[in-house]
Design a protein around this motif. Structure first.
Motif, PDB file in Angstrom:
ATOM      1  N   ASN A 258       0.838  -1.202   0.000  1.00  0.00           N
ATOM      2  CA  ASN A 258       0.000   0.000   0.000  1.00  0.00           C
ATOM      3  C   ASN A 258       0.870   1.247   0.000  1.00  0.00           C
ATOM      4  O   ASN A 258       2.086   1.183   0.211  1.00  0.00           O
ATOM      5  CB  ASN A 258      -0.956  -0.010   1.200  1.00  0.00           C
ATOM      6  CG  ASN A 258      -0.225  -0.208   2.521  1.00  0.00           C
ATOM      7  OD1 ASN A 258       0.549   0.646   2.938  1.00  0.00           O
ATOM      8  ND2 ASN A 258      -0.446  -1.358   3.150  1.00  0.00           N
ATOM      9  N   GLU A 259       0.232   2.393  -0.213  1.00  0.00           N
ATOM     10  CA  GLU A 259       0.973   3.652  -0.321  1.00  0.00           C
ATOM     11  C   GLU A 259       1.605   4.065   1.007  1.00  0.00           C
ATOM     12  O   GLU A 259       2.648   4.714   1.021  1.00  0.00           O
ATOM     13  CB  GLU A 259       0.028   4.753  -0.817  1.00  0.00           C
ATOM     14  CG  GLU A 259      -0.510   4.514  -2.228  1.00  0.00           C
ATOM     15  CD  GLU A 259      -1.452   5.613  -2.661  1.00  0.00           C
ATOM     16  OE1 GLU A 259      -1.744   6.491  -1.814  1.00  0.00           O
ATOM     17  OE2 GLU A 259      -1.888   5.602  -3.822  1.00  0.00           O
ATOM     18  N   GLN A 260       0.978   3.715   2.110  1.00  0.00           N
ATOM     19  CA  GLN A 260       1.529   4.084   3.414  1.00  0.00           C
ATOM     20  C   GLN A 260       2.727   3.220   3.816  1.00  0.00           C
ATOM     21  O   GLN A 260       3.381   3.503   4.826  1.00  0.00           O
ATOM     22  CB  GLN A 260       0.446   3.974   4.498  1.00  0.00           C
ATOM     23  CG  GLN A 260      -0.648   5.012   4.382  1.00  0.00           C
ATOM     24  CD  GLN A 260      -1.675   4.653   3.318  1.00  0.00           C
ATOM     25  OE1 GLN A 260      -1.708   3.505   2.853  1.00  0.00           O
ATOM     26  NE2 GLN A 260      -2.511   5.609   2.937  1.00  0.00           N
ATOM     27  N   GLU A 261       2.981   2.166   3.048  1.00  0.00           N
ATOM     28  CA  GLU A 261       4.088   1.242   3.320  1.00  0.00           C
ATOM     29  C   GLU A 261       3.999   0.667   4.737  1.00  0.00           C
ATOM     30  O   GLU A 261       4.973   0.627   5.487  1.00  0.00           O
ATOM     31  CB  GLU A 261       5.444   1.942   3.115  1.00  0.00           C
ATOM     32  CG  GLU A 261       5.683   2.369   1.683  1.00  0.00           C
ATOM     33  CD  GLU A 261       7.057   2.987   1.501  1.00  0.00           C
ATOM     34  OE1 GLU A 261       7.757   3.160   2.535  1.00  0.00           O
ATOM     35  OE2 GLU A 261       7.434   3.270   0.355  1.00  0.00           O
TER      36      GLU A 261
END
Length: 493
Positions: A324-327
């Motif tokens: 995901n983008e938030q890692e």
């Protein structure tokens, strides 16, 4: 002189030709013995015996035979332990011993019947070296209370959990699910077949609708365990059982006896950032196996390799969990809120009413110890802490008319007794009123007569203000006034 000795020696050898032959043979024998002895000592130091058959197939057969002999001995010992345990539980009757239906070593499975009810699956497992809980009857009772918290339509029930101290093993009982697990459905295998044989070939992927339905049920089961404070971390398709088409997760009992997850070696690095992400990572592996028909061999999948191999909505789920983008690894609530799983309604929850199970201090201590890996407080530690608590408290008169010392003798509590005995005493009912004091004997001493004169004629309740004031004055060091007596014991003349 030297020439003469040499000539005599040569003539001797010519007359006795057998002497050099015997000497040569003796030397060869000595060398052979030395070589054999050195090789024998070397093999003993390495701890193995040489296999005479150098054929590769012969070596494999030899090793397999040794492994089978060892496994047979372990199964026989487990069978004896099972029979020994069932002697103390007459409600269970042994039907058969199963093979290695699971991958965990030193774990054995049996089919038992409970009187005239349905068959039960009994598992006998050795104690883990990482187990933090003592094997006592009180601990078995506490674990049973904790397991009762897990009652849920999507959680497989445990009907019995027993810590056998004599055998240093654990016994679990649960209903026998004849359909097996989700992994058995994927690989179309017999649930009671040996684990090493039934998962050799590649399985069949499940349709997206089935993945969404079963995935939602698995997530709801994990949410329930999380809400009750029960640690899990042992999710895989083999620990998702099928009960009339409904998924019910199991394996949560392994956390209490110190066993790590099957997937722990793969996700160890990912857990360094978030220790609570084990359930979501394991769920991602479950979704991967249901979508592709085989297990994920790495910690996270490569999403680019999934294109044209599984449905796009499943790729979206895997990308949200692992890339995901938030890692970061999302929470279970965030995964449930995804459109793919939100569309699958868990209808079994519509009529579910969870039982009310009170959370005792013993249960809280055990759950905290399992989650944090800390040792439970021993008797000595509790005794020291409660003694220090009593020493720091000032001495005050009790509400029951007794004076509390500032250094009380600390009561001995077990590791699972209530940590707040004072709070329990605060809600205890008041003792009954004290009976009136008897009259003094005729030949009483002065001190006894003085104490009897200070007692009023009417009985005083232990909780009355007069008695409390009197005890307070005694505690502060006030002296009693001297009583005036009318002595009529002298004879009249």
């Amino acid at each position: 002189c030297l020439r003469r000795a040499m000539s005599d020696f040569v003539s001797y050898l010519e007359d006795h030709i057998w002497a050099p032959i015997v000497a040569g043979v003796a030397v060869v024998v000595i060398i052979a013995v030395v070589i054999w002895y050195c090789r024998f000592r070397s093999s003993q130091r390495r701890g193995y015996a040489e296999i005479t058959n150098t054929n590769a197939q012969g070596v494999d057969e030899y090793l397999n035979r040794e492994q089978k002999i060892r496994a047979s001995a372990e199964r026989e010992a487990a069978s004896l332990n099972c029979q020994y345990y069932l002697r103390s539980a007459p409600q269970y009757h042994l039907l058969q011993q199963l093979g290695d239906i699971g991958s965990r070593v030193q774990k054995f499975w049996f089919v038992v019947k409970v009187n005239h009810n349905e068959d039960q699956l009994m598992s006998l497992q050795s104690r883990s070296k990482d187990c933090r809980l003592p094997f006592t009857k009180q601990m078995s009772k506490t674990l049973k209370n904790i397991i009762s918290l897990a009652t849920h339509p999507y959680v497989a029930p445990l009907t019995e959990i027993d810590l056998v101290e004599e055998q240093n093993s654990v016994v679990f009982m649960q209903p026998l699910f004849v359909k097996g697990s989700v992994r058995d459905i994927i690989y179309s295998s017999n649930p009671i077949r040996d684990w090493s044989l039934k998962y050799r070939s590649q399985g069949t992927p499940l349709p997206p609708k089935k993945i969404a339905q079963w995935g939602r049920q698995i997530l709801e089961g994990m949410l329930h365990l999380q809400a009750k404070g029960i640690p899990y971390g042992h999710l895989h398709t083999g620990n998702v059982l099928l009960d009339n088409g409904v998924c019910r997760i199991t394996g949560y009992e392994n956390a209490f006896i110190g066993f790590k997850s099957k997937l722990y070696p793969l996700m160890r690095g990912m857990l360094k950032q978030n220790k609570d992400a084990a359930d979501v990572i394991s769920f991602g592996h479950v979704v991967y196996e249901m979508a592709l028909g085989y297990e994920l061999a790495t910690s996270k999948p490569d999403v680019s390799h999934l294109v044209n191999r599984c449905p796009p909505e499943v790729i979206e789920v895997l990308a949200f969990i692992f890339h995901n983008e938030q890692e970061r690894i999302p929470t279970i609530e965030e995964v449930v809120a995804m459109r793919f799983f939100a569309a699958a309604h868990p209808k079994e929850l519509d009529s579910f009413h969870p039982p009310v199970v009170p959370m005792t201090p013993q249960m809280k201590d055990v759950l905290n110890s399992v989650r944090t890996g800390a040792e439970l407080k021993s008797k000595s530690k509790r005794r020291v802490s409660e003694t220090a608590l009593g020493a720091s408290a000032p001495s005050t008169p009790s509400s029951y008319g007794t004076i509390q010392s500032n250094t009380p003798s600390a009561p001995v509590y077990s590791a699972y007794s209530s940590p707040a005995p004072a709070a329990a005493a605060a809600y205890a009912p008041a003792p009954p009123s004290a009976p009136p004091a008897p009259p003094p004997p005729p030949a009483a001493s002065f001190s006894k007569q003085a104490s009897s004169a200070s007692v009023p004629d009417t009985p005083v309740s232990p909780t009355s203000p007069e008695r409390g004031a009197l005890l307070s004055q005694i505690h502060q060091g006030a002296s009693l006034r001297k009583a005036v007596t009318n002595d009529r014991s002298a004879p009249k003349v």
